[in-house]
Structures are given as C-alpha cells and as structure tokens.
Scaffold this active site. Sequence first.
Site, PDB file in Angstrom:
ATOM      1  N   PHE A  18      -8.879  -8.807   5.799  1.00 12.03           N
ATOM      2  CA  PHE A  18      -9.549  -7.644   6.390  1.00 12.03           C
ATOM      3  C   PHE A  18     -10.580  -6.994   5.467  1.00 12.03           C
ATOM      4  O   PHE A  18     -11.236  -6.027   5.833  1.00 12.03           O
ATOM      5  CB  PHE A  18      -8.514  -6.582   6.800  1.00 12.03           C
ATOM      6  CG  PHE A  18      -7.441  -7.110   7.723  1.00 12.03           C
ATOM      7  CD1 PHE A  18      -7.791  -7.805   8.882  1.00 12.03           C
ATOM      8  CD2 PHE A  18      -6.092  -6.932   7.438  1.00 12.03           C
ATOM      9  CE1 PHE A  18      -6.806  -8.297   9.736  1.00 12.03           C
ATOM     10  CE2 PHE A  18      -5.109  -7.423   8.284  1.00 12.03           C
ATOM     11  CZ  PHE A  18      -5.469  -8.113   9.436  1.00 12.03           C
ATOM     12  N   LYS A  26      -4.210  -9.738  -3.029  1.00 10.49           N
ATOM     13  CA  LYS A  26      -4.003 -11.112  -3.490  1.00 10.49           C
ATOM     14  C   LYS A  26      -4.559 -12.076  -2.441  1.00 10.49           C
ATOM     15  O   LYS A  26      -4.031 -12.144  -1.335  1.00 10.49           O
ATOM     16  CB  LYS A  26      -2.512 -11.365  -3.751  1.00 10.49           C
ATOM     17  CG  LYS A  26      -1.988 -10.513  -4.933  1.00 10.49           C
ATOM     18  CD  LYS A  26      -0.489 -10.625  -5.154  1.00 10.49           C
ATOM     19  CE  LYS A  26      -0.064  -9.844  -6.397  1.00 10.49           C
ATOM     20  NZ  LYS A  26       1.382  -9.755  -6.580  1.00 10.49           N
ATOM     21  N   LYS A  52      -0.599 -17.857  -6.728  1.00 16.72           N
ATOM     22  CA  LYS A  52       0.878 -17.948  -6.732  1.00 16.72           C
ATOM     23  C   LYS A  52       1.444 -17.906  -5.311  1.00 16.72           C
ATOM     24  O   LYS A  52       2.550 -18.394  -5.066  1.00 16.72           O
ATOM     25  CB  LYS A  52       1.497 -16.893  -7.653  1.00 16.72           C
ATOM     26  CG  LYS A  52       1.258 -15.438  -7.247  1.00 16.72           C
ATOM     27  CD  LYS A  52       2.268 -14.885  -6.281  1.00 16.72           C
ATOM     28  CE  LYS A  52       1.819 -13.593  -5.669  1.00 16.72           C
ATOM     29  NZ  LYS A  52       2.671 -13.099  -4.616  1.00 16.72           N
ATOM     30  N   ALA A  72       7.136  -5.226  -3.193  1.00 18.03           N
ATOM     31  CA  ALA A  72       6.923  -3.814  -2.871  1.00 18.03           C
ATOM     32  C   ALA A  72       8.225  -3.032  -2.690  1.00 18.03           C
ATOM     33  O   ALA A  72       8.352  -1.901  -3.182  1.00 18.03           O
ATOM     34  CB  ALA A  72       6.059  -3.705  -1.620  1.00 18.03           C
ATOM     35  N   GLY A 102       0.831  -1.208   0.000  1.00 18.70           N
ATOM     36  CA  GLY A 102       0.000   0.000   0.000  1.00 18.70           C
ATOM     37  C   GLY A 102       0.861   1.252   0.000  1.00 18.70           C
ATOM     38  O   GLY A 102       0.594   2.216  -0.737  1.00 18.70           O
ATOM     39  N   ASN A 160       6.192 -15.042   1.609  1.00 17.25           N
ATOM     40  CA  ASN A 160       5.643 -16.400   1.786  1.00 17.25           C
ATOM     41  C   ASN A 160       6.755 -17.439   1.695  1.00 17.25           C
ATOM     42  O   ASN A 160       6.805 -18.382   2.473  1.00 17.25           O
ATOM     43  CB  ASN A 160       4.566 -16.676   0.719  1.00 17.25           C
ATOM     44  CG  ASN A 160       3.268 -15.960   1.027  1.00 17.25           C
ATOM     45  OD1 ASN A 160       2.555 -16.316   1.950  1.00 17.25           O
ATOM     46  ND2 ASN A 160       2.984 -14.910   0.262  1.00 17.25           N
TER      47      ASN A 160
END
Length: 353
Positions: A98, A121, A206, A155, A16, A271
Amino acid sequence: MAAKQKVCIIGSGNWGSAIAKIVGRNAARLPNFEDTVTMWVFEEMIEGKKLTEIINETHENVKYLPGHKLPENVVAIPEVVDAARDADILIFVVPHQFVRKICSSLLGQIKPTAAALSLIKGFDIAEGGGIDLISHIITRHLKIPCAVLMGANIASEVAEEKFCETTIGCRDALLAPVLRDLIQTDEFRVVVVDDEDAVEICGALKNIVAVGAGFVDGLGFGDNTKAAVIRLGLMEMIKFVDVFYPGSKLSTFFESCGVADLITTCYGGRNRRVAEAFVKTGRSIKELEDELLNGQKLQGPITAEEVNHMLANKNMEDKFPLFTAVYLICKGDKPPSEFINCIRSHPEHMVKA
Ligand SMILES: NC(=O)C1=CN([C@@H]2O[C@H](COP(=O)(O)OP(=O)(O)OC[C@H]3O[C@@H](n4cnc5c(N)ncnc54)[C@H](O)[C@@H]3O)[C@@H](O)[C@H]2O)C=CC1
Ligand SMILES: O=C(CO)COP(=O)(O)O
C-alpha cells in the site's frame, strides 16, 4: 528552546498499533516531542461503527491489536493528509503493497523538513527489471530522508512488553538519536547502525525464508530441517546484499534485524503459520490469509514474487534456490513436497576451495 517535534504514525495494523503504544508513551514523556501523536487509520466499519471512532473512544484497536490500550494521546485520523500534514517525524508502518498509493496522497502535502522512519518489511518492483527499497520510494516520492527500523519484533509480544531488541538503520547522525529516543523503552532496546539498506533488506527477505520454514513444518520435518532452511535462507540473504547492494556490512546480519528476526519469524510469525496451513490443507495462500489473519496481511509470498522478478530478469534464480522455490510453490508451479529437493543441492553445499 527548539520547537517540539510532532509525530505521525502512518498505519494502524498489528505492528502499527503496537508501536503506537511505545511512541505515544515516549512522546508524552519526553520534552522534545509534542504530546499528541496522530495515527492514520485505514477506515473500516466494525459492527456498524467506524474504527477511528472506536480507537478514539476506547483507546483500543479492537481489530488489529485487541486487548491492549493505546495511550490517550494517540489520536486516530481517517485521512492520511490530515494526520501527516504538520508532522516532523512520519513513521510508515503499513503492509508494503500500500505504500506507493499513500506516498501519492502525501505528495506536496507534508512539511518539506519532515523525516521518515519506515517499519515496513517488503520491496516494490522497479522499472528495468529490478526492485526498489520501500525507504527509497518514500524518499524519492516525498523528497524527505527515510531511516528504517527492523528487528525480531513480533507485534503481540512487543505490545505485551516482553523484552526484545530492534535495529534502526540511519545514516543521519542528528536524526538517529531523535529516532532512538522516540522508540526506545526499558523493554524495547534499540541499536542504531548506519547500514540502512542492509537493515531494510534483512527485514524484507526474512519473510521469504519464514514461508519456507512454514513449508517444512507443514511437511512434518523436524527442527534440524528448519535450522537448515534458516541457515540457507541466511546465506541467500547475505549473498543477495553482497550481489545487489555491495558495500553493506556483514556485521548488520548479527543485529536484531538479521539472524534474530529470521529466527523469531521462522518460529512465531504469520508467514510461517499460513505457509504451514497451505501445505496441510492444500488451500490457496490468499484464502488462508483471509481466514486466519482477520485482515492482517502477509508479506512473504509477495516479497518472493518481487525478488523473483529481479532474479529471473538477471538470470540468477539458480544462485538463490530457496527464494526461488518459495516463489514457485506459492505460485502453484511446484508442489510443496518438492521444497526439499529444491534446496538439496544448494550452492552452499558445493565444495569450497
Ligand atoms: N505484525 C508484526 O508482528 C510485524 C509487522 N512488521 C511489518 O510492518 C508492516 C505493517 O504490518 P502490520 O502493522 O502488522 O499490518 P497488518 O498485517 O496488521 O495489516 C493490516 C493493516 O493494513 C491496513 N490496510 C488494509 N487495506 C489497506 C489499504 N487498501 N490501504 C492501506 N492500508 C490498508 C489495515 O487497515 C490494517 O491497518 C509490514 O511490512 C510488516 O511486515 C514488522 C514487524 C513486526
Ligand atoms: O516481522 C515480524 C517479526 O519481526 C513478523 O513476521 P510475520 O509477518 O511473519 O508475522
């Protein structure tokens, strides 16, 4: 002259904040957007001070994207309705768990003519044993159209302005160029396709494959094994779209949202990192997420659970052994050492006529 469009970013985590850098700059530069971009920040205290105040005073999200200045026209707001009320374009970029609560808060509080762009995602569990796409939840709850943006976009690298590509999935021919202009820069190249659902599903699935990639890293396998996981994961992604969202295009998997995002996440993502640590330490994913990510959230393990909910209900777990193995290992029902056995006799290895 048409009124300038107001933009609101709903979310201020790692991605974000990185996208706020781009959107803030483009909104200030382009004549068809209002200069001020509102950004909803889930309020928290950092060393005794509100994060919104820190962002508005220092123009830096010191917790989720430290070391990067946000443009001064990006204004942090702690109440989501205050941030979104007047916006024409709502960019949703929160961890997917959320989104429903945020939609409930926004119900009846936004412009009926607004349009959304989801960078989220993940999926949600639907009634009747299936899954819901996040963009569909936004559209259904808020009664506004919702395009999606997914891509090979770690990001921190986007924030550092290292060249990359992204994919916008948008069926609305009038909205698509507006979104592209708001997002595109010399270093962040946008391709728009109309295959909205497949773009979003690529972005969600993914993350499950990336957890599998982290397992093989943790188990000490090499690049060949990881390439096999990436390929089998890709084949399961394609099959998933084929079975559950027929009519999508194979070409979408060759956009940034497909193979490219799969590769970058399986090498450089959170991840992968947490899944590797899970194998190496034997500690729980939740503990490692809290310890290693400083408040950032993992999407892969929850997405594996959401996908399994649907596969189990439809009796299709054996058609997606990699997705299923990731779910079972994260849940603790199988040890990580079993991962390769789960994919050794993959349907992709059966003789094809
Ligand atoms: N970080 C990345 O490199 C990329 C992330 N994405 C996707 O973007 C979405 C958002 O990810 P990030 O911005 O990285 O978030 P993040 O992983 O940094 O999550 C932290 C954010 O969640 C917020 N949060 C914590 N508890 C909350 C609550 N109860 N209600 C609402 N918000 C709460 C925090 O305030 C913070 O803004 C995810 O779906 C992710 O998969 C997509 C591309 C790249
Ligand atoms: O989606 C991402 C890159 O495109 C980030 O993936 P991670 O959440 O695994 O870091």
